[in-house]
Design a protein around this motif. Structure first.
Motif, PDB file in Angstrom:
ATOM      1  N   ARG A  32      37.580  38.238  49.277  1.00  0.00           N
ATOM      2  CA  ARG A  32      36.869  38.373  48.006  1.00  0.00           C
ATOM      3  C   ARG A  32      37.758  39.137  47.034  1.00  0.00           C
ATOM      4  O   ARG A  32      38.671  39.848  47.453  1.00  0.00           O
ATOM      5  CB  ARG A  32      35.557  39.128  48.211  1.00  0.00           C
ATOM      6  N   ALA A  61      40.351  43.566  51.082  1.00  0.00           N
ATOM      7  CA  ALA A  61      38.896  43.776  51.094  1.00  0.00           C
ATOM      8  C   ALA A  61      38.506  44.829  52.121  1.00  0.00           C
ATOM      9  O   ALA A  61      37.581  45.621  51.896  1.00  0.00           O
ATOM     10  CB  ALA A  61      38.182  42.460  51.380  1.00  0.00           C
ATOM     11  N   SER A 112      39.012  42.057  45.296  1.00  0.00           N
ATOM     12  CA  SER A 112      38.815  43.490  45.532  1.00  0.00           C
ATOM     13  C   SER A 112      39.622  44.356  44.585  1.00  0.00           C
ATOM     14  O   SER A 112      39.342  45.543  44.442  1.00  0.00           O
ATOM     15  CB  SER A 112      39.198  43.844  46.975  1.00  0.00           C
ATOM     16  N   SER A 170      43.949  38.587  51.055  1.00  0.00           N
ATOM     17  CA  SER A 170      42.752  39.087  50.389  1.00  0.00           C
ATOM     18  C   SER A 170      41.805  39.766  51.371  1.00  0.00           C
ATOM     19  O   SER A 170      41.150  40.757  51.038  1.00  0.00           O
ATOM     20  CB  SER A 170      42.037  37.933  49.687  1.00  0.00           C
ATOM     21  N   ALA A 176      39.099  48.097  50.547  1.00  0.00           N
ATOM     22  CA  ALA A 176      38.041  48.357  49.562  1.00  0.00           C
ATOM     23  C   ALA A 176      36.744  48.803  50.247  1.00  0.00           C
ATOM     24  O   ALA A 176      35.957  49.562  49.678  1.00  0.00           O
ATOM     25  CB  ALA A 176      37.798  47.106  48.724  1.00  0.00           C
ATOM     26  N   ASP A 177      36.540  48.339  51.485  1.00  0.00           N
ATOM     27  CA  ASP A 177      35.346  48.733  52.234  1.00  0.00           C
ATOM     28  C   ASP A 177      35.480  50.106  52.880  1.00  0.00           C
ATOM     29  O   ASP A 177      34.523  50.592  53.497  1.00  0.00           O
ATOM     30  CB  ASP A 177      35.040  47.698  53.319  1.00  0.00           C
ATOM     31  N   ALA A 195      43.636  49.406  45.954  1.00  0.00           N
ATOM     32  CA  ALA A 195      42.211  49.396  46.302  1.00  0.00           C
ATOM     33  C   ALA A 195      41.736  50.776  46.747  1.00  0.00           C
ATOM     34  O   ALA A 195      40.590  51.158  46.504  1.00  0.00           O
ATOM     35  CB  ALA A 195      41.958  48.374  47.413  1.00  0.00           C
TER      36      ALA A 195
END
Length: 721
Positions: free
Chosen positions: A223, A243, A225, A239, A246-247, A272
């Motif tokens: 997704r 992600a 991010s 990606s 980012a999490d 990120a």
């Protein structure tokens, strides 16, 4: 000493200083015993700490040793029944003076406070210096100092340490960063594994895995991010890693095969995580390329490359890149700079924990964790294992998963959650999964082939050795000066014979002068023309190119190595021989049977890792698709020649994506030639799309390179005027 003791010592400094002034006024010689014992040794050591910190050096080891010995000496004085109260008070005042200097030093460098905790790590260097100070004071060293260090050894050599001026300015502007322990791992409530030796079982879980078991942590769905620059895009596998960052995930052993974009993934992971300033430690051969990639993928972030003693480094940069070879000079200031993330490229370089390179990396990583809660830590390598499974250990330690003796709390918590011990049958696959979930990411080309181009050319800028680089750049300046002189002579001759003045740069005349130089160079045997210069660049790049090819062999399999000149091929062969990599060759002076034997050996023998090819002798007519990586050690003069070389591997029947690694000497005419080849390739593509063909001749690139060199020199002269 505790922080409270420091505060009280600082308050008492004024009182003790007044007492010392009164004592001096009384006159008389200082008692001989005042210059004996431990306190005078500590007084000298604390002044060295104070002076070192003021000069920007790392004095963590000496600071910690002095603080420990002050604490112990204070306790001894208070408990000694043979001391009179007057003597005890005098000695404690002397210790207060030392403590006040430590307090002032720690206020200047707050990270030193972490060394005062009761459970602060004592390194081998700490124990060694403690013994030295005790022996200097005539004391018997504490037997406890003979115990081995529990983690890493401090290997900072103060005689080699440097602090670049820009870094010093940056640290003065933002000197304080309070340690952040908000994300510290909770204490384990269950201790099922207490008493078990865990490192061996963890390694065994990777040495004997179940067939087909995954070596990649679970990653979220791809997704958006991060905000990407307009001209780039991420592949699905890239990606997904971003992600994950980012999490909230922050430690990764990114072990994707070469060519899957580990550099881009790690740079975007830092974005990120907002892990700036970011430290990137890389082999020298890829240092320039990292800076270039950072500007491509995170153009909004400033990047600075450290060379030598770092005179030109920007201490305020978001991303600082330096190579392993100079790490020993910079480890001191790096540990105190406030980095919030660290990337180690080609992380298999640190597999030998006894090497200074590895110890420096581990020490820096530990200092970052002491200052920042949950920093971004990434180890990048396509070859995490080279000799045996123990190669994992130093990488795991860098990432903060283990010490040299046991798992750290985060990994131990995952192991406790299995509900098993190494005595249980199902423990090993569960333990392996626990380590993988800490952040191991491994994807192969064949697994993501649908996501990547079938063929790509990757430029790898390299910095030449100082002596070679200076010599080549000097020769380039001499060639440019000769071209300018020739141009000026032509302008003057035209003015005299035609009465015509030139306004600005006459580009038509520039092309004529470049043509004259090119014609003279083809007929000349002198070493000052463009042909000789490009050959010298090839010779200077040979070892670096071969070294990179050797890394590819270890990580990705067979490699096709192309060069133009026999001496470059010979130099590459010497590197492969030293690396114990078997290779074969295709040369212009071979017989047909020798050529066939060389090709068959490379294609059919799994033990042959490299085929060293002449661009002219092996550029056409052979099939080397058993490999998927090509190294172009020297640039060709036409895009057609380059394409033909790559097509020995990228052809019908190839089952894996092909990557051609083009080695380019940074800050030389080599870079201009690469750009010209690319421009010709773009033009050819447009022509082919239009159902016509543009033929690029050998002379074109050479001529355009000289035109560019002369135009730049004339432009620089105009700017200076």
């Amino acid at each position: 000493m505790t922080q409270e003791e420091f505060r009280l010592a600082a308050q008492g400094q004024r009182r003790s200083s007044g007492a010392r002034t009164a004592q001096r006024r009384q006159g008389g010689a200082r008692r001989a015993q005042d210059n004996e014992g431990l306190i005078p040794v500590l007084a000298k050591a604390v002044r060295e700490v104070e002076s070192g910190v003021q000069r920007g050096r790392s004095e963590r080891t000496r600071f910690q040793v002095v603080a420990l010995l002050v604490r112990e000496e204070r306790a001894r004085l208070k408990a000694d029944p043979d001391l009179s109260e007057q003597t005890r008070a005098a000695e404690l005042k002397r210790l207060d003076g030392i403590a006040s200097i430590l307090a002032q030093t720690a206020a200047r460098e707050p990270s030193l406070f972490t060394l005062l905790a009761e459970d602060a790590e004592q390194t081998d260097a700490t124990r060694r210096l403690r013994r030295e100070l005790q022996e200097a004071a005539g004391l018997e060293p504490d037997p406890a100092t003979e115990e081995p260090a529990r983690q890493f050894s401090s290997v900072v050599r103060t005689d080699r340490q440097v602090v670049p001026q820009s870094v010093a300015r940056a640290q003065l502007i933002t000197p304080f960063m309070a340690p952040d322990f908000s994300a510290a791992p909770p204490r384990l409530e269950t201790r099922r594994l207490a008493g078990w030796e865990m490192i061996g079982p963890l390694l065994n879980s990777f040495e004997h895995p179940a067939p087909g078991v995954s070596s990649c942590m679970e990653l979220p769905t791809a997704r958006p991010s991060v905000l990407l620059p307009p001209d780039v895009s991420l592949m699905d596998h890239q990606s997904r890693l971003v992600a994950s960052v980012a999490d909230g995930h922050r430690t990764f052993l990114l072990a994707d095969e070469p060519g899957l974009g580990k550099t881009a993934q790690s740079l975007l992971a830092a974005q990120a995580a907002q892990a700036y300033p970011l430290l990137v430690v890389v082999p020298n051969v890829v240092k320039t390329n990292w800076a270039r990639e950072a500007r491509i993928w995170t153009p909004q972030r400033t990047v600075s490359v450290v060379h030598g003693d770092g005179a030109d480094v920007d201490g305020f940069a978001d991303i600082i890149v330096l190579n392993y070879e100079i790490l020993d000079r910079h480890v001191g200031w790096i540990g105190e700079h406030g980095f919030r993330g660290m990337i180690v490229d080609e992380a298999h370089f640190i597999k030998n924990k006894k090497s200074q390179r590895s110890q420096h990396v581990l020490e820096i990583a530990e200092r970052i964790r002491q200052r920042v809660a949950n920093p971004l830590m990434m180890a990048l390598t396509g070859t995490p294992l080279i000799n045996d499974v123990e190669d994992f250990l130093t990488i795991w330690q860098f990432l903060g998963w283990v010490t040299d003796k046991s798992p750290r709390p985060a990994l131990m918590a995952r192991l406790e959650e299995t509900g098993m011990t190494p005595a249980d049958f199902g423990f090993y696959p569960a333990a392996r999964r626990a380590v993988v979930d800490m952040g191991i990411v491994r994807r192969r080309k064949v697994d993501v082939a649908a996501d990547i181009p079938a063929r790509r050319i990757a430029d790898l800028p390299v910095e030449l050795d100082d002596a070679d680089g200076r010599s080549i750049r000097a020769a380039e300046r001499e060639l440019a000066a000769r071209l300018v002189k020739r141009y000026d002579s032509a302008v003057e001759a035209r003015r005299e014979h035609r009465g015509v003045d030139v306004d600005g740069i006459d580009h038509e005349l520039v092309r004529r002068v470049a043509g004259w130089e090119l014609s003279d160079g083809e007929d000349s045997t002198k070493g000052d023309n463009i042909f000789a210069m490009v050959r010298r660049i090839g010779q200077a790049k040979a070892g670096l190119a071969a070294d990179y090819a050797a890394q590819l062999v270890r990580s990705a399999g067979k490699v096709v190595f192309f060069a133009k000149h026999l001496d470059v091929m010979d130099a590459a062969g010497e590197v492969f021989a030293k690396r114990d990599i078997r290779y074969t060759e295709i040369r212009g002076d071979q017989s047909a049977s020798a050529r066939t034997k060389a090709i068959d050996s490379f294609v059919k023998d799994p033990g042959v890792g490299v085929i060293v090819c002449s661009l002219t002798a092996a550029g056409v007519g052979i099939n080397l698709q058993v490999a998927s990586d090509v190294v172009l050690a020297e640039l060709s003069w036409t895009d057609a020649e380059q394409t033909q070389a790559i097509d020995r591997v990228h052809r019908i029947g190839q089952t894996e994506p092909v990557t051609a690694w083009r080695i380019i000497a940074a800050q030389t005419i080599d870079s201009r030639i690469a750009e010209l080849i690319d421009s010709k390739a773009g033009l050819a593509a447009v022509a082919l799309d239009g159902a016509s063909e543009e033929e690029t001749t050998t002379t074109d690139i050479r001529l355009e390179a000289l035109v560019t060199l002369l135009t730049d020199a004339l432009g620089a002269r105009g700017d200076a005027a």
